[in-house]
Scaffold this active site. Structure first.
Site, mmCIF file in Angstrom:
data_model
loop_
_atom_site.group_PDB
_atom_site.id
_atom_site.type_symbol
_atom_site.label_atom_id
_atom_site.label_comp_id
_atom_site.label_asym_id
_atom_site.label_seq_id
_atom_site.Cartn_x
_atom_site.Cartn_y
_atom_site.Cartn_z
ATOM 1 N N ASP A 108 -5.727 -0.386 -2.308
ATOM 2 C CA ASP A 108 -6.457 -1.263 -3.232
ATOM 3 C C ASP A 108 -7.794 -1.720 -2.676
ATOM 4 O OD1 ASP A 108 -5.134 -2.977 -1.210
ATOM 5 O OD2 ASP A 108 -6.034 -4.597 -2.381
ATOM 6 N N GLU A 146 3.547 4.065 6.149
ATOM 7 C CA GLU A 146 2.278 3.351 5.909
ATOM 8 C C GLU A 146 1.369 4.172 5.008
ATOM 9 O OE1 GLU A 146 0.723 0.713 6.088
ATOM 10 O OE2 GLU A 146 1.023 -0.416 7.930
ATOM 11 N N ASP A 147 0.545 3.505 4.226
ATOM 12 C CA ASP A 147 -0.491 4.203 3.455
ATOM 13 C C ASP A 147 -1.642 4.609 4.370
ATOM 14 O OD1 ASP A 147 -1.066 1.528 3.924
ATOM 15 O OD2 ASP A 147 -1.957 1.150 1.961
ATOM 16 N N LYS A 179 -7.538 6.158 10.526
ATOM 17 C CA LYS A 179 -8.956 6.025 10.905
ATOM 18 C C LYS A 179 -9.051 5.865 12.424
ATOM 19 C CE LYS A 179 -10.220 3.224 6.809
ATOM 20 N NZ LYS A 179 -10.700 1.890 6.378
ATOM 21 N N ARG A 182 -4.861 0.639 -7.143
ATOM 22 C CA ARG A 182 -3.665 1.235 -6.539
ATOM 23 C C ARG A 182 -3.080 2.367 -7.375
ATOM 24 N NH1 ARG A 182 -1.970 -2.012 -2.235
ATOM 25 N NH2 ARG A 182 -2.268 -4.246 -2.450
ATOM 26 N N GLY A 192 0.777 -1.235 0.000
ATOM 27 C CA GLY A 192 0.000 0.000 0.000
ATOM 28 C C GLY A 192 0.808 1.285 0.000
ATOM 29 N N ASP A 222 -5.581 1.588 10.125
ATOM 30 C CA ASP A 222 -7.005 1.326 10.349
ATOM 31 C C ASP A 222 -7.153 0.781 11.775
ATOM 32 O OD1 ASP A 222 -9.448 -0.287 10.319
ATOM 33 O OD2 ASP A 222 -9.508 -0.037 8.176
HETATM 34 P P1 IMP Z 1 -4.738 -2.325 10.005
HETATM 35 O O1 IMP Z 1 -3.772 -3.401 10.374
HETATM 36 O O2 IMP Z 1 -6.160 -2.675 10.307
HETATM 37 O O3 IMP Z 1 -4.353 -0.973 10.608
HETATM 38 O O4 IMP Z 1 -4.731 -2.178 8.450
HETATM 39 C C1 IMP Z 1 -3.578 -1.790 7.824
HETATM 40 C C2 IMP Z 1 -3.539 -2.107 6.360
HETATM 41 O O5 IMP Z 1 -4.809 -2.524 5.824
HETATM 42 C C3 IMP Z 1 -3.201 -0.832 5.616
HETATM 43 O O6 IMP Z 1 -1.812 -0.646 5.577
HETATM 44 C C4 IMP Z 1 -3.826 -1.076 4.266
HETATM 45 O O7 IMP Z 1 -2.925 -1.776 3.452
HETATM 46 C C5 IMP Z 1 -5.058 -1.907 4.576
HETATM 47 N N1 IMP Z 1 -6.245 -1.023 4.690
HETATM 48 C C6 IMP Z 1 -6.849 -0.562 5.812
HETATM 49 N N2 IMP Z 1 -7.906 0.220 5.528
HETATM 50 C C7 IMP Z 1 -7.967 0.267 4.179
HETATM 51 C C8 IMP Z 1 -8.835 0.961 3.258
HETATM 52 O O8 IMP Z 1 -9.761 1.711 3.608
HETATM 53 N N3 IMP Z 1 -8.561 0.767 1.939
HETATM 54 C C9 IMP Z 1 -7.534 -0.017 1.494
HETATM 55 N N4 IMP Z 1 -6.704 -0.653 2.313
HETATM 56 C C10 IMP Z 1 -6.913 -0.516 3.647
HETATM 57 MG MG MG Z 2 -0.552 -0.909 4.115
#
Ligand code: IMP
Ligand code: MG
Length: 181
Positions: free
Chosen positions: A162, A102-103, A134, A168, A48, A106
């Protein structure tokens, strides 16, 4: 409102490429001020963050060292409970200050897993710069240190992010309010 469709799901324009570029320049300037001649090892979290990091790192100091991490916690649009590390440059991290790129953060599962893993292998100080955050979904106490945009529960695509590995390469960021249904 400009919309696109990916795998039967409609996404609407959310953050324009110009607003993204302005924000990325602003983040780069702040990082330059913070780290000056003392750049940490930058670890780009694939896939990402590939697009965001390419833009962000264009402007920073030459002494900045860059490597990659490949990890994922996501399956379609739902966070899974597990983080899978496919690549991490374990030989580089002992006694290093690290900046994770990081992109989007979440639930925070990926970021906090990586921080723990890096600490376990001897990293000194670890910070994170993320384009999007978020907070309503975040499940940990320590927030990412450098944040571009704070967003709601939207699922976003574009600028590296994505939906089912598609979208992407979009230059703008689009959103779908999946969670409202
Ligand atoms: P986390 O571990 O839940 O914080 O998620 C992290 C990863 O999930 C990010 O680095 C993204 O690659 C992917 N991700 C989380 N939310 C989104 C979204 O809204 N769109 C696309 N990818 C997401
Ligand atoms: Mg990511």
């Amino acid at each position: 409102m400009k919309t696109i469709e990916i795998d039967g799901l409609t996404f609407e324009l959310f953050i324009s490429s110009q607003d993204i570029l302005d924000k990325v320049n602003h983040l780069a300037k702040n990082l330059m001020l913070k780290y000056q001649d003392n750049w940490p090892l930058c670890l780009i979290v694939l896939n990402g963050a590939a697009v965001f990091s390419a833009e962000l790192l264009k402007d920073v100091d030459l002494s900045c060292e860059i490597s990659l991490v490949k990890a994922h916690s996501y399956d379609g649009t739902k966070s899974t409970e597990e983080v899978v590390v496919e690549y991490l440059p374990y030989d580089l991290i002992k006694n290093r200050d690290i900046l994770l790129i990081e992109d989007i953060v979440d639930s925070g599962l990926t970021l906090n897993f990586l921080k723990k893993e890096l600490k376990k292998h001897g990293a000194k100080n670890i910070e994170c710069v993320t384009l999007l955050f978020k907070p309503s979904e975040y499940q940990y106490n320590t927030n990412p240190e450098h944040v571009g945009f704070i967003i709601d529960k939207e699922f976003v695509v574009g600028y590296g992010m994505d939906f089912n590995e598609k979208g992407r390469n979009l230059v703008d960021i689009y959103k779908n309010n999946l969670y409202e249904n």
